[in-house]
Design an enzyme around this catalytic site. Structure first.
Site, mmCIF file in Angstrom:
data_model
loop_
_atom_site.group_PDB
_atom_site.id
_atom_site.type_symbol
_atom_site.label_atom_id
_atom_site.label_comp_id
_atom_site.label_asym_id
_atom_site.label_seq_id
_atom_site.Cartn_x
_atom_site.Cartn_y
_atom_site.Cartn_z
ATOM 1 N N GLY A 51 13.292 52.553 3.762
ATOM 2 C CA GLY A 51 12.627 51.327 3.364
ATOM 3 C C GLY A 51 11.251 51.121 3.970
ATOM 4 O O GLY A 51 10.652 50.061 3.832
ATOM 5 N N SER A 99 13.448 56.503 1.627
ATOM 6 C CA SER A 99 12.273 56.308 0.768
ATOM 7 C C SER A 99 12.143 57.402 -0.293
ATOM 8 O O SER A 99 11.032 57.848 -0.600
ATOM 9 C CB SER A 99 10.992 56.187 1.605
ATOM 10 O OG SER A 99 11.060 55.052 2.463
ATOM 11 N N GLU A 148 20.002 60.420 6.817
ATOM 12 C CA GLU A 148 18.982 59.420 6.562
ATOM 13 C C GLU A 148 18.229 59.101 7.856
ATOM 14 O O GLU A 148 18.719 58.325 8.684
ATOM 15 C CB GLU A 148 19.623 58.128 6.040
ATOM 16 C CG GLU A 148 20.301 58.274 4.692
ATOM 17 C CD GLU A 148 20.561 56.905 4.079
ATOM 18 O OE1 GLU A 148 19.952 56.619 3.037
ATOM 19 O OE2 GLU A 148 21.342 56.127 4.643
ATOM 20 N N HIS A 154 26.265 53.771 7.507
ATOM 21 C CA HIS A 154 24.852 53.588 7.167
ATOM 22 C C HIS A 154 24.102 53.030 8.378
ATOM 23 O O HIS A 154 24.647 52.259 9.166
ATOM 24 C CB HIS A 154 24.713 52.642 5.973
ATOM 25 C CG HIS A 154 23.336 52.632 5.390
ATOM 26 N ND1 HIS A 154 22.311 51.874 5.928
ATOM 27 C CD2 HIS A 154 22.794 53.308 4.340
ATOM 28 C CE1 HIS A 154 21.212 52.076 5.227
ATOM 29 N NE2 HIS A 154 21.473 52.943 4.260
ATOM 30 N N ASN A 207 22.404 53.122 -3.349
ATOM 31 C CA ASN A 207 22.885 52.057 -2.471
ATOM 32 C C ASN A 207 22.077 50.791 -2.774
ATOM 33 O O ASN A 207 20.912 50.688 -2.405
ATOM 34 C CB ASN A 207 22.718 52.478 -1.009
ATOM 35 C CG ASN A 207 23.156 51.393 -0.040
ATOM 36 O OD1 ASN A 207 23.775 50.402 -0.426
ATOM 37 N ND2 ASN A 207 22.831 51.585 1.224
ATOM 38 N N GLU A 264 22.048 50.760 8.721
ATOM 39 C CA GLU A 264 22.021 49.300 8.837
ATOM 40 C C GLU A 264 23.328 48.776 9.437
ATOM 41 O O GLU A 264 23.334 47.788 10.173
ATOM 42 C CB GLU A 264 21.733 48.681 7.466
ATOM 43 C CG GLU A 264 20.270 48.886 7.063
ATOM 44 C CD GLU A 264 20.035 48.972 5.573
ATOM 45 O OE1 GLU A 264 20.926 48.578 4.795
ATOM 46 O OE2 GLU A 264 18.955 49.447 5.183
ATOM 47 N N LYS A 281 22.480 47.884 -1.601
ATOM 48 C CA LYS A 281 22.373 47.014 -0.427
ATOM 49 C C LYS A 281 22.682 45.571 -0.850
ATOM 50 O O LYS A 281 23.536 45.336 -1.686
ATOM 51 C CB LYS A 281 21.012 47.189 0.250
ATOM 52 C CG LYS A 281 20.743 48.670 0.578
ATOM 53 C CD LYS A 281 19.561 48.873 1.485
ATOM 54 C CE LYS A 281 19.371 50.360 1.760
ATOM 55 N NZ LYS A 281 18.282 50.606 2.722
#
Length: 251
Positions: free
Chosen positions: A173, A213, A167, A97, A13, A99, A15
């Protein structure tokens, strides 16, 4: 389930990262590298989706949109539809996701509608779930991921076109990684939930991948777990070490 026949799957991904110059580099080492028998799909920003598809078409590396809307067309400024994604030759979309959920406020219900429409239009879906740090610390991990999965389970008619990505939001991140045992525990419980609430056949065949990560240094330990069938990789998918992650199952 270490003896399972689920094919290892690694998604990248990207992003909101990349330029034509950096994408040329990434596609160069990605197509030249040894990817073994792993299914590999990368998700560039929408602006570069067609460009990347042109670079990777025929290479065996799939291309995914990072998002789509729940209808085919209309007055939805800034959105793209599954029909458009298919029209440029892409087969995959990432939906749900963290985000999208936590930065842009997408609900379980909206994500379920998006997943249903994407599948109905013939796309394959990487469906993302995962708990926030405060939810894990409150002992709510299972309740959260079961709720998120339950929201779309009845919409899916062909689970062979779905990859489920767990996730933990606190590990995305941040440099914090769920231990292999923590990740395996959630994956195993998700598989048990799917067996009870969908079917044992789907539970056994569905690929459940881990994101948060993932790096070249931790991928082998994570990939050795019986219920971890691959990874959804963020920043590390922009670097040549991504090839090592793709080959995490190799001796």
């Amino acid at each position: 389930m270490s003896g399972n026949n689920r094919k290892f799957f690694v998604g990248g991904n990207w992003k909101m990262n990349g330029s034509k110059a950096s994408i040329d580099e990434i596609c160069g080492w990605l197509t030249a590298g040894d990817r073994g028998d792993t299914d590999v799909v990368v998700g560039p920003p929408t602006a570069y989706l067609s460009y990347v598809q042109g670079k990777l078409g025929g290479s065996g590396v799939g291309t995914a949109a990072q998002n789509c809307y729940k209808v085919a067309k209309g007055a939805f400024t800034g959105e793209i539809s599954p029909a458009m994604i298919k029209d440029i030759g892409c087969e995959w979309v990432i939906l749900g996701h963290s985000e999208r959920r936590n930065v842009f406020g997408e609900s379980d219900e909206l994500i379920a509608e998006k997943i249903g429409h994407a599948l109905a239009e013939g796309l394959k879906v990487i469906a993302c779930i995962g708990e926030k740090l405060e939810e894990r610390e409150a002992g709510q991990t299972e309740a959260v991921v079961f709720r998120q999965t339950k929201a779309f389970k009845d919409i899916v008619t062909d689970w062979s076109r779905v990859v489920l990505a767990y996730e933990p939001v606190w590990a995305i991140g941040t440099g914090k990684v769920a231990t292999p045992q923590q990740a395996q525990e959630v994956h195993a419980r998700l598989r048990a939930w799917l067996s009870e609430n969908v079917s044992p056949a789907v539970a056994n065949s569905l690929r459940i991948i881990y994101g948060g990560s993932v790096s070249a240094s931790n991928c082998k330990d994570l990939g050795s777990q019986g219920d971890i069938d691959g990874f959804l990789v963020g920043g590390a998918s922009l670097k040549p070490d991504f090839i090592k992650i793709i080959n995490a199952r190799k001796a």
